[in-house]
Structures are given as C-alpha cells and as structure tokens.
Design a protein around this motif. Structure first.
Motif, PDB file in Angstrom:
ATOM      1  N   GLY A 183       0.840  -1.197   0.000  1.00 37.56           N
ATOM      2  CA  GLY A 183       0.000   0.000   0.000  1.00 37.56           C
ATOM      3  C   GLY A 183       0.873   1.245   0.000  1.00 37.56           C
ATOM      4  O   GLY A 183       2.051   1.196   0.398  1.00 37.56           O
ATOM      5  N   ALA A 184       0.304   2.364  -0.415  1.00 38.07           N
ATOM      6  CA  ALA A 184       1.078   3.603  -0.552  1.00 38.07           C
ATOM      7  C   ALA A 184       1.736   4.031   0.758  1.00 38.07           C
ATOM      8  O   ALA A 184       2.908   4.422   0.766  1.00 38.07           O
ATOM      9  N   MET A 185       1.026   3.937   1.878  1.00 44.22           N
ATOM     10  CA  MET A 185       1.595   4.376   3.155  1.00 44.22           C
ATOM     11  C   MET A 185       2.734   3.454   3.586  1.00 44.22           C
ATOM     12  O   MET A 185       3.773   3.923   4.058  1.00 44.22           O
ATOM     13  N   ASP A 186       2.549   2.139   3.439  1.00 41.35           N
ATOM     14  CA  ASP A 186       3.608   1.196   3.794  1.00 41.35           C
ATOM     15  C   ASP A 186       4.819   1.370   2.886  1.00 41.35           C
ATOM     16  O   ASP A 186       5.966   1.338   3.347  1.00 41.35           O
ATOM     17  N   ALA A 187       4.570   1.560   1.599  1.00 43.12           N
ATOM     18  CA  ALA A 187       5.672   1.746   0.653  1.00 43.12           C
ATOM     19  C   ALA A 187       6.477   2.991   1.016  1.00 43.12           C
ATOM     20  O   ALA A 187       7.715   2.957   1.046  1.00 43.12           O
ATOM     21  N   ASP A 188       5.785   4.092   1.304  1.00 44.82           N
ATOM     22  CA  ASP A 188       6.471   5.332   1.673  1.00 44.82           C
ATOM     23  C   ASP A 188       7.277   5.135   2.958  1.00 44.82           C
ATOM     24  O   ASP A 188       8.414   5.607   3.066  1.00 44.82           O
ATOM     25  N   ALA A 189       6.724   4.411   3.930  1.00 45.70           N
ATOM     26  CA  ALA A 189       7.425   4.167   5.194  1.00 45.70           C
ATOM     27  C   ALA A 189       8.700   3.358   4.971  1.00 45.70           C
ATOM     28  O   ALA A 189       9.752   3.676   5.544  1.00 45.70           O
ATOM     29  N   VAL A 190       8.629   2.324   4.150  1.00 51.47           N
ATOM     30  CA  VAL A 190       9.811   1.501   3.897  1.00 51.47           C
ATOM     31  C   VAL A 190      10.887   2.304   3.175  1.00 51.47           C
ATOM     32  O   VAL A 190      12.071   2.238   3.533  1.00 51.47           O
ATOM     33  N   VAL A 191      10.501   3.079   2.190  1.00 53.93           N
ATOM     34  CA  VAL A 191      11.493   3.876   1.456  1.00 53.93           C
ATOM     35  C   VAL A 191      12.078   4.958   2.366  1.00 53.93           C
ATOM     36  O   VAL A 191      13.296   5.190   2.352  1.00 53.93           O
ATOM     37  N   ALA A 192      11.255   5.579   3.188  1.00 49.06           N
ATOM     38  CA  ALA A 192      11.780   6.562   4.152  1.00 49.06           C
ATOM     39  C   ALA A 192      12.785   5.898   5.086  1.00 49.06           C
ATOM     40  O   ALA A 192      13.871   6.438   5.336  1.00 49.06           O
ATOM     41  N   ALA A 193      12.442   4.716   5.587  1.00 45.40           N
ATOM     42  CA  ALA A 193      13.360   3.993   6.480  1.00 45.40           C
ATOM     43  C   ALA A 193      14.634   3.589   5.750  1.00 45.40           C
ATOM     44  O   ALA A 193      15.721   3.592   6.338  1.00 45.40           O
ATOM     45  N   ALA A 194      14.523   3.251   4.472  1.00 44.86           N
ATOM     46  CA  ALA A 194      15.724   2.906   3.692  1.00 44.86           C
ATOM     47  C   ALA A 194      16.671   4.107   3.630  1.00 44.86           C
ATOM     48  O   ALA A 194      17.885   3.959   3.783  1.00 44.86           O
ATOM     49  N   TRP A 195      16.112   5.297   3.417  1.00 40.41           N
ATOM     50  CA  TRP A 195      16.955   6.500   3.391  1.00 40.41           C
ATOM     51  C   TRP A 195      17.592   6.759   4.750  1.00 40.41           C
ATOM     52  O   TRP A 195      18.724   7.243   4.834  1.00 40.41           O
ATOM     53  N   LEU A 196      16.875   6.426   5.818  1.00 45.06           N
ATOM     54  CA  LEU A 196      17.326   6.792   7.168  1.00 45.06           C
ATOM     55  C   LEU A 196      17.970   5.655   7.955  1.00 45.06           C
ATOM     56  O   LEU A 196      18.440   5.875   9.068  1.00 45.06           O
ATOM     57  N   HIS A 197      18.021   4.439   7.393  1.00 49.66           N
ATOM     58  CA  HIS A 197      18.447   3.290   8.196  1.00 49.66           C
ATOM     59  C   HIS A 197      19.857   3.424   8.770  1.00 49.66           C
ATOM     60  O   HIS A 197      20.136   2.875   9.829  1.00 49.66           O
ATOM     61  N   ASP A 198      20.728   4.134   8.119  1.00 50.05           N
ATOM     62  CA  ASP A 198      22.107   4.283   8.604  1.00 50.05           C
ATOM     63  C   ASP A 198      22.431   5.693   9.095  1.00 50.05           C
ATOM     64  O   ASP A 198      23.599   6.025   9.316  1.00 50.05           O
ATOM     65  N   VAL A 199      21.426   6.528   9.311  1.00 50.30           N
ATOM     66  CA  VAL A 199      21.672   7.899   9.761  1.00 50.30           C
ATOM     67  C   VAL A 199      22.341   7.908  11.139  1.00 50.30           C
ATOM     68  O   VAL A 199      23.031   8.869  11.493  1.00 50.30           O
ATOM     69  N   GLY A 200      22.185   6.842  11.897  1.00 53.82           N
ATOM     70  CA  GLY A 200      22.820   6.747  13.217  1.00 53.82           C
ATOM     71  C   GLY A 200      24.339   6.701  13.163  1.00 53.82           C
ATOM     72  O   GLY A 200      25.002   6.845  14.188  1.00 53.82           O
ATOM     73  N   TYR A 201      24.908   6.498  11.985  1.00 54.66           N
ATOM     74  CA  TYR A 201      26.376   6.555  11.821  1.00 54.66           C
ATOM     75  C   TYR A 201      26.882   7.990  11.748  1.00 54.66           C
ATOM     76  O   TYR A 201      28.079   8.234  11.913  1.00 54.66           O
ATOM     77  N   ALA A 202      25.995   8.931  11.462  1.00 56.77           N
ATOM     78  CA  ALA A 202      26.414  10.325  11.323  1.00 56.77           C
ATOM     79  C   ALA A 202      26.941  10.837  12.664  1.00 56.77           C
ATOM     80  O   ALA A 202      26.299  10.652  13.695  1.00 56.77           O
ATOM     81  N   PRO A 203      28.110  11.474  12.663  1.00 57.57           N
ATOM     82  CA  PRO A 203      28.653  12.000  13.924  1.00 57.57           C
ATOM     83  C   PRO A 203      27.676  12.923  14.658  1.00 57.57           C
ATOM     84  O   PRO A 203      27.641  12.931  15.882  1.00 57.57           O
ATOM     85  N   SER A 204      26.868  13.656  13.912  1.00 58.14           N
ATOM     86  CA  SER A 204      25.914  14.585  14.535  1.00 58.14           C
ATOM     87  C   SER A 204      24.726  13.864  15.173  1.00 58.14           C
ATOM     88  O   SER A 204      23.960  14.477  15.918  1.00 58.14           O
ATOM     89  N   VAL A 205      24.582  12.581  14.912  1.00 49.97           N
ATOM     90  CA  VAL A 205      23.453  11.796  15.417  1.00 49.97           C
ATOM     91  C   VAL A 205      23.918  10.784  16.465  1.00 49.97           C
ATOM     92  O   VAL A 205      23.184  10.451  17.390  1.00 49.97           O
ATOM     93  N   ARG A 206      25.144  10.316  16.325  1.00 47.21           N
ATOM     94  CA  ARG A 206      25.679   9.239  17.165  1.00 47.21           C
ATOM     95  C   ARG A 206      25.628   9.601  18.641  1.00 47.21           C
ATOM     96  O   ARG A 206      26.021  10.685  19.045  1.00 47.21           O
ATOM     97  N   SER A 207      25.151   8.638  19.445  1.00 50.04           N
ATOM     98  CA  SER A 207      25.085   8.829  20.884  1.00 50.04           C
ATOM     99  C   SER A 207      25.601   7.581  21.611  1.00 50.04           C
ATOM    100  O   SER A 207      26.597   7.636  22.304  1.00 50.04           O
ATOM    101  N   THR A 208      24.932   6.455  21.398  1.00 48.36           N
ATOM    102  CA  THR A 208      25.332   5.200  22.063  1.00 48.36           C
ATOM    103  C   THR A 208      26.432   4.481  21.306  1.00 48.36           C
ATOM    104  O   THR A 208      27.088   3.615  21.868  1.00 48.36           O
ATOM    105  N   GLY A 209      26.582   4.783  20.024  1.00 47.09           N
ATOM    106  CA  GLY A 209      27.504   4.042  19.176  1.00 47.09           C
ATOM    107  C   GLY A 209      26.838   2.851  18.508  1.00 47.09           C
ATOM    108  O   GLY A 209      27.467   2.148  17.722  1.00 47.09           O
ATOM    109  N   PHE A 210      25.564   2.619  18.792  1.00 43.51           N
ATOM    110  CA  PHE A 210      24.782   1.550  18.162  1.00 43.51           C
ATOM    111  C   PHE A 210      23.841   2.234  17.176  1.00 43.51           C
ATOM    112  O   PHE A 210      22.828   2.805  17.557  1.00 43.51           O
TER     113      PHE A 210
END
Length: 180
Positions: free
Chosen positions: A42-69
């Motif tokens: 469905g459109a909402m699920d598809a948009d959510a998965v693609v959004a998560a694909a763009w953001l799945h590794d944002v936690g590696y960004a130094p400006s985002v990193r906190s726990t290191g996980f």
C-alpha cells in the motif's frame, strides 16, 4: 504540494551523511532497491519503507551518534524529527539489530521502540542485504560474507551477523521470492 516522508527522509539523510561518502552511496543504493521492492505494498507502507531505507544508517552520522549503536541512535533521531512510528521502528530494528543489541547489552535501549510489521522489516532487510557498501547490487550471501570480513571474530558486529545470518537470509529470500 505534499512532501512524502520518503522525500523528507532523503533530504535529511543526505544532509547528515554528506561527510560519509561511502555510507551515503550505500544508503542511496538501499533506497533505490527499496523503491523497486515496495511495488505491491500500500502507498503508506511503501512510503514508510522507502523513508526507512533513506534513514536506516543515519545513526552513523557523527551529529546523530550517541550510544555508538547506529540503529538505536538513528531511531532516536528519526523519532525526534517527527517521522511516523513505523519508520522509527524500521530504523531501530533493521537488518538484525536485535542480535547486535543483545551482543552490546543494549536490548533495553532497543525495546524502547515497538517492533515493526515483519513484512515491512523483511523488505528493508532485503534492500540492505542486497546492496553493497558502495551502493551496487550484491547477493545477500555475499553481503553477509563482506560484513563478516570487515569485523574481527570477537567484534559484536561479527558475532551478531554470524548469529543473525540465517534469519536475515531467510527474510531476503522471502522478499525476493514474492518480488518475482
């Protein structure tokens, strides 16, 4: 004009990962793969998965990193950016994160987030596992081997991927089979 979560996620990921060109290349490849794999959702699920694909590794960004996980760091950031709960949960639990959380003693931090729907998590996992570090398509088995080769045996990532590999490969196979 309505801006989709996926479009907003792309802009945020590009901004946060601009100084990590290899990570950005991988994320671009994962998002492109996710866009192909969400056909039929469905459109909402598809948009959510693609959004998560763009953001799945944002936690590696130094400006985002906190726990290191990176899954938890990314999920906290994505939640704070106001994305829907499903996008937050997909970032938190992507690609066997529960296995690495266990290795790092961070299950409580991960449990702060609700687990996402399994079908959507499978699609994101497949997109991540079939995209190499430079953003090019790879076989899921080769991606697991590549990840294991980057981390020494005692590293939490190595131990987690070793344990997670059967379930990760099964998720990728389920999605690949249904995608035809």
């Amino acid at each position: 004009m309505v801006v989709t979560d996926a479009a907003r996620a792309r802009a945020i990921a590009e901004e946060r990962l601009a100084d990590l060109p290899h990570r950005w290349a991988h994320v671009c490849g994962v998002a492109a793969t996710a866009e192909r794999l969400v056909v039929g959702l469905g459109a909402m699920d598809a948009d959510a998965v693609v959004a998560a694909a763009w953001l799945h590794d944002v936690g590696y960004a130094p400006s985002v990193r906190s726990t290191g996980f990176h899954p938890v760091d990314g999920a906290v950031f994505v939640r704070d950016e106001g994305f829907p709960a499903v996008v937050v949960s997909l970032v938190a639990y992507h690609t066997g994160a529960v296995f690495e959380a266990r290795e790092r003693g961070l299950l409580d931090a991960l449990a702060e987030f609700t687990a996402p729907p399994s079908l959507l998590l499978d699609v994101l996992t497949c997109a991540d596992l079939t995209t190499g570090p430079q953003g090019s398509p790879v076989r899921a088995e080769d991606r697991v081997t590549e990840i294991l080769s980057r981390y020494p045996d005692g590293d939490p990532v190595h131990r987690a991927i070793e344990r997670a590999a059967p379930s990760l490969l099964a998720a990728a196979a389920r999605v690949s089979a249904s995608a035809g």
